[in-house]
Design a protein around this motif. Structure first.
Motif, PDB file in Angstrom:
ATOM      1  N   GLU A 116       0.821  -1.215   0.000  1.00 48.76           N
ATOM      2  CA  GLU A 116       0.000   0.000   0.000  1.00 48.76           C
ATOM      3  C   GLU A 116       0.855   1.266   0.000  1.00 48.76           C
ATOM      4  O   GLU A 116       0.490   2.267  -0.628  1.00 48.76           O
ATOM      5  CB  GLU A 116      -0.942  -0.006   1.204  1.00 48.76           C
ATOM      6  CG  GLU A 116      -2.061  -1.039   1.090  1.00 48.76           C
ATOM      7  CD  GLU A 116      -3.077  -0.907   2.198  1.00 48.76           C
ATOM      8  OE1 GLU A 116      -2.928   0.006   3.041  1.00 48.76           O
ATOM      9  OE2 GLU A 116      -4.025  -1.704   2.221  1.00 48.76           O
ATOM     10  N   ASN A 117       1.986   1.250   0.711  1.00 46.85           N
ATOM     11  CA  ASN A 117       2.841   2.439   0.757  1.00 46.85           C
ATOM     12  C   ASN A 117       3.404   2.782  -0.613  1.00 46.85           C
ATOM     13  O   ASN A 117       3.368   3.938  -1.044  1.00 46.85           O
ATOM     14  CB  ASN A 117       3.994   2.222   1.746  1.00 46.85           C
ATOM     15  CG  ASN A 117       3.552   2.302   3.187  1.00 46.85           C
ATOM     16  OD1 ASN A 117       2.523   2.889   3.494  1.00 46.85           O
ATOM     17  ND2 ASN A 117       4.321   1.701   4.072  1.00 46.85           N
ATOM     18  N   VAL A 118       3.921   1.775  -1.302  1.00 49.59           N
ATOM     19  CA  VAL A 118       4.504   1.999  -2.623  1.00 49.59           C
ATOM     20  C   VAL A 118       3.417   2.397  -3.621  1.00 49.59           C
ATOM     21  O   VAL A 118       3.592   3.332  -4.416  1.00 49.59           O
ATOM     22  CB  VAL A 118       5.253   0.743  -3.115  1.00 49.59           C
ATOM     23  CG1 VAL A 118       5.779   0.950  -4.533  1.00 49.59           C
ATOM     24  CG2 VAL A 118       6.409   0.410  -2.176  1.00 49.59           C
ATOM     25  N   ALA A 119       2.292   1.705  -3.589  1.00 54.11           N
ATOM     26  CA  ALA A 119       1.182   2.008  -4.501  1.00 54.11           C
ATOM     27  C   ALA A 119       0.670   3.425  -4.283  1.00 54.11           C
ATOM     28  O   ALA A 119       0.362   4.150  -5.234  1.00 54.11           O
ATOM     29  CB  ALA A 119       0.062   0.996  -4.315  1.00 54.11           C
ATOM     30  N   SER A 120       0.603   3.839  -3.012  1.00 50.01           N
ATOM     31  CA  SER A 120       0.126   5.190  -2.697  1.00 50.01           C
ATOM     32  C   SER A 120       1.082   6.240  -3.253  1.00 50.01           C
ATOM     33  O   SER A 120       0.656   7.249  -3.816  1.00 50.01           O
ATOM     34  CB  SER A 120      -0.016   5.356  -1.182  1.00 50.01           C
ATOM     35  OG  SER A 120      -0.407   6.673  -0.850  1.00 50.01           O
ATOM     36  N   PHE A 122       3.104   5.932  -5.830  1.00 49.68           N
ATOM     37  CA  PHE A 122       3.004   5.933  -7.286  1.00 49.68           C
ATOM     38  C   PHE A 122       1.603   6.288  -7.780  1.00 49.68           C
ATOM     39  O   PHE A 122       1.395   6.483  -8.978  1.00 49.68           O
ATOM     40  CB  PHE A 122       3.388   4.566  -7.840  1.00 49.68           C
ATOM     41  CG  PHE A 122       4.869   4.278  -7.819  1.00 49.68           C
ATOM     42  CD1 PHE A 122       5.797   5.294  -7.956  1.00 49.68           C
ATOM     43  CD2 PHE A 122       5.331   2.982  -7.674  1.00 49.68           C
ATOM     44  CE1 PHE A 122       7.162   5.035  -7.948  1.00 49.68           C
ATOM     45  CE2 PHE A 122       6.695   2.702  -7.665  1.00 49.68           C
ATOM     46  CZ  PHE A 122       7.608   3.732  -7.806  1.00 49.68           C
ATOM     47  N   GLU A 123       0.636   6.325  -6.853  1.00 50.61           N
ATOM     48  CA  GLU A 123      -0.763   6.599  -7.206  1.00 50.61           C
ATOM     49  C   GLU A 123      -1.288   5.581  -8.210  1.00 50.61           C
ATOM     50  O   GLU A 123      -1.863   5.917  -9.244  1.00 50.61           O
ATOM     51  CB  GLU A 123      -0.919   8.033  -7.725  1.00 50.61           C
ATOM     52  CG  GLU A 123      -0.548   9.089  -6.695  1.00 50.61           C
ATOM     53  CD  GLU A 123      -0.734  10.519  -7.190  1.00 50.61           C
ATOM     54  OE1 GLU A 123      -0.950  10.703  -8.397  1.00 50.61           O
ATOM     55  OE2 GLU A 123      -0.664  11.445  -6.364  1.00 50.61           O
ATOM     56  N   ILE A 124      -1.035   4.305  -7.896  1.00 55.22           N
ATOM     57  CA  ILE A 124      -1.533   3.199  -8.712  1.00 55.22           C
ATOM     58  C   ILE A 124      -2.202   2.196  -7.785  1.00 55.22           C
ATOM     59  O   ILE A 124      -2.113   2.299  -6.564  1.00 55.22           O
ATOM     60  CB  ILE A 124      -0.396   2.495  -9.500  1.00 55.22           C
ATOM     61  CG1 ILE A 124       0.644   1.919  -8.526  1.00 55.22           C
ATOM     62  CG2 ILE A 124       0.270   3.470 -10.477  1.00 55.22           C
ATOM     63  CD1 ILE A 124       1.727   1.090  -9.201  1.00 55.22           C
ATOM     64  N   GLY A 125      -2.865   1.211  -8.364  1.00 50.86           N
ATOM     65  CA  GLY A 125      -3.503   0.176  -7.561  1.00 50.86           C
ATOM     66  C   GLY A 125      -2.505  -0.876  -7.109  1.00 50.86           C
ATOM     67  O   GLY A 125      -1.434  -1.031  -7.692  1.00 50.86           O
ATOM     68  N   THR A 126      -2.862  -1.595  -6.059  1.00 53.08           N
ATOM     69  CA  THR A 126      -1.982  -2.652  -5.554  1.00 53.08           C
ATOM     70  C   THR A 126      -2.073  -3.915  -6.412  1.00 53.08           C
ATOM     71  O   THR A 126      -1.384  -4.898  -6.137  1.00 53.08           O
ATOM     72  CB  THR A 126      -2.351  -3.010  -4.098  1.00 53.08           C
ATOM     73  OG1 THR A 126      -3.742  -3.352  -4.031  1.00 53.08           O
ATOM     74  CG2 THR A 126      -2.076  -1.843  -3.159  1.00 53.08           C
ATOM     75  N   ASP A 127      -2.921  -3.885  -7.455  1.00 50.90           N
ATOM     76  CA  ASP A 127      -3.073  -5.055  -8.319  1.00 50.90           C
ATOM     77  C   ASP A 127      -2.252  -4.944  -9.606  1.00 50.90           C
ATOM     78  O   ASP A 127      -2.326  -5.803 -10.477  1.00 50.90           O
ATOM     79  CB  ASP A 127      -4.549  -5.246  -8.680  1.00 50.90           C
ATOM     80  CG  ASP A 127      -5.144  -4.031  -9.384  1.00 50.90           C
ATOM     81  OD1 ASP A 127      -4.528  -2.939  -9.316  1.00 50.90           O
ATOM     82  OD2 ASP A 127      -6.219  -4.172  -9.983  1.00 50.90           O
ATOM     83  N   LYS A 128      -1.441  -3.876  -9.704  1.00 51.28           N
ATOM     84  CA  LYS A 128      -0.636  -3.666 -10.912  1.00 51.28           C
ATOM     85  C   LYS A 128       0.827  -3.961 -10.601  1.00 51.28           C
ATOM     86  O   LYS A 128       1.438  -3.302  -9.761  1.00 51.28           O
ATOM     87  CB  LYS A 128      -0.778  -2.228 -11.416  1.00 51.28           C
ATOM     88  CG  LYS A 128      -0.071  -1.958 -12.735  1.00 51.28           C
ATOM     89  CD  LYS A 128      -0.315  -0.543 -13.209  1.00 51.28           C
ATOM     90  CE  LYS A 128       0.339  -0.275 -14.562  1.00 51.28           C
ATOM     91  NZ  LYS A 128      -0.223  -1.098 -15.638  1.00 51.28           N
ATOM     92  N   LYS A 129       1.414  -4.939 -11.290  1.00 49.80           N
ATOM     93  CA  LYS A 129       2.792  -5.313 -11.009  1.00 49.80           C
ATOM     94  C   LYS A 129       3.772  -4.221 -11.440  1.00 49.80           C
ATOM     95  O   LYS A 129       3.566  -3.548 -12.447  1.00 49.80           O
ATOM     96  CB  LYS A 129       3.140  -6.628 -11.707  1.00 49.80           C
ATOM     97  CG  LYS A 129       2.562  -7.852 -11.024  1.00 49.80           C
ATOM     98  CD  LYS A 129       3.171  -9.137 -11.577  1.00 49.80           C
ATOM     99  CE  LYS A 129       2.715 -10.337 -10.765  1.00 49.80           C
ATOM    100  NZ  LYS A 129       3.368 -11.592 -11.222  1.00 49.80           N
TER     101      LYS A 129
END
Length: 246
Positions: A116-120, A122-129
């Protein structure tokens, strides 16, 4: 303080909400641990969904400006003392400046789902590799830093690049992505078993932990990096110059 969002503005609602919250937490009324208005009340007042509001709150929690506890509420975080340098260098440049030849002990590249920290960031979903790079580096005698980097999918990395090259040089020449801004956080932590094994130290030994958030010329997030340094091998130096009053 008047709370309102312009629903006709081209600026995304969650960005407007984040900007509003950044102003709200400066209000003395919310200093000293007082809770912010609850999400339901605030979302209703702003005429936005709780999901949109939560996205803005998550960004401020990630930036360590807010603290949220389940069943308790959200409050302004206590400020941390930090040092800021006006210039930054890549690790290779840092070592070159000190006359140290860098040796790569390990280099691993993989595709992972971000937490969640990294996704937040980058402003992307946690389902995107996204691409993850791990590097164990040091001098000719032993390793003294373990890095983990995550890269925004916008860059277009394939995983086939030569990551033994200076990173930002490779990103600029092969992907036209120029690192322009770095924000860093440094703290002291105890090495867990995994990190201790990499750095060849005892588990629980003190290490310097550095988080680096790198942005391109458009101030878009491009790299999320964390580094674990042997405490005796790394000194963080800050040079400041007084600006005389005119």
């Amino acid at each position: 303080m008047k709370l309102s969002i312009d629903h006709k503005s081209p600026i995304p609602l969650h960005i407007q909400a984040e900007q509003l919250l950044r102003e709200l937490i400066k209000d003395p009324a919310y200093q000293g641990g007082k809770l912010l208005p609850n999400e339901v009340e605030l979302a209703k007042k702003l005429a936005i969904s709780r999901t949109t509001l939560r996205q803005a709150i998550n960004k401020l929690v990630y930036d360590e400006l807010l603290i949220r506890k389940k069943g308790f509420g959200t409050k302004v975080a206590t400020s941390k003392i930090s040092s800021k340098a006006m210039n930054w260098l890549s690790f290779s440049q840092e070592m070159k400046a000190r006359g140290i030849t860098v040796k790569n002990y390990e280099l691993h590249v993989s595709w992972v789902l971000p937490d969640e920290n990294v996704a937040s960031f980058f402003e992307i979903g946690t389902d995107k590799k996204i691409l993850k790079m791990e590097r164990l580096r040091g001098n000719s005698e032993d390793p003294f830093v373990y890095f983990i980097s995550y890269f925004h999918p916008r860059i277009g990395l394939t995983g086939e690049e030569d990551f033994k090259r200076p990173l930002y040089e490779m990103l600029e020449e092969e992907h036209s992505t120029i690192a322009n801004l770095s924000k860093e956080e440094i703290s002291a932590v105890r090495a867990d078993k995994f990190v201790a094994g990499k750095l060849e130290i005892e588990s629980g030994s003190p290490v310097l932990f550095r988080k680096r958030f790198v942005y391109d010329h458009g101030e878009r997030p491009m790299e999320y990096n964390v580094g674990y340094y042997k405490a005796e091998s790394f000194v963080y130096a800050v040079e400041s110059r007084r600006i005389e009053n005119s």
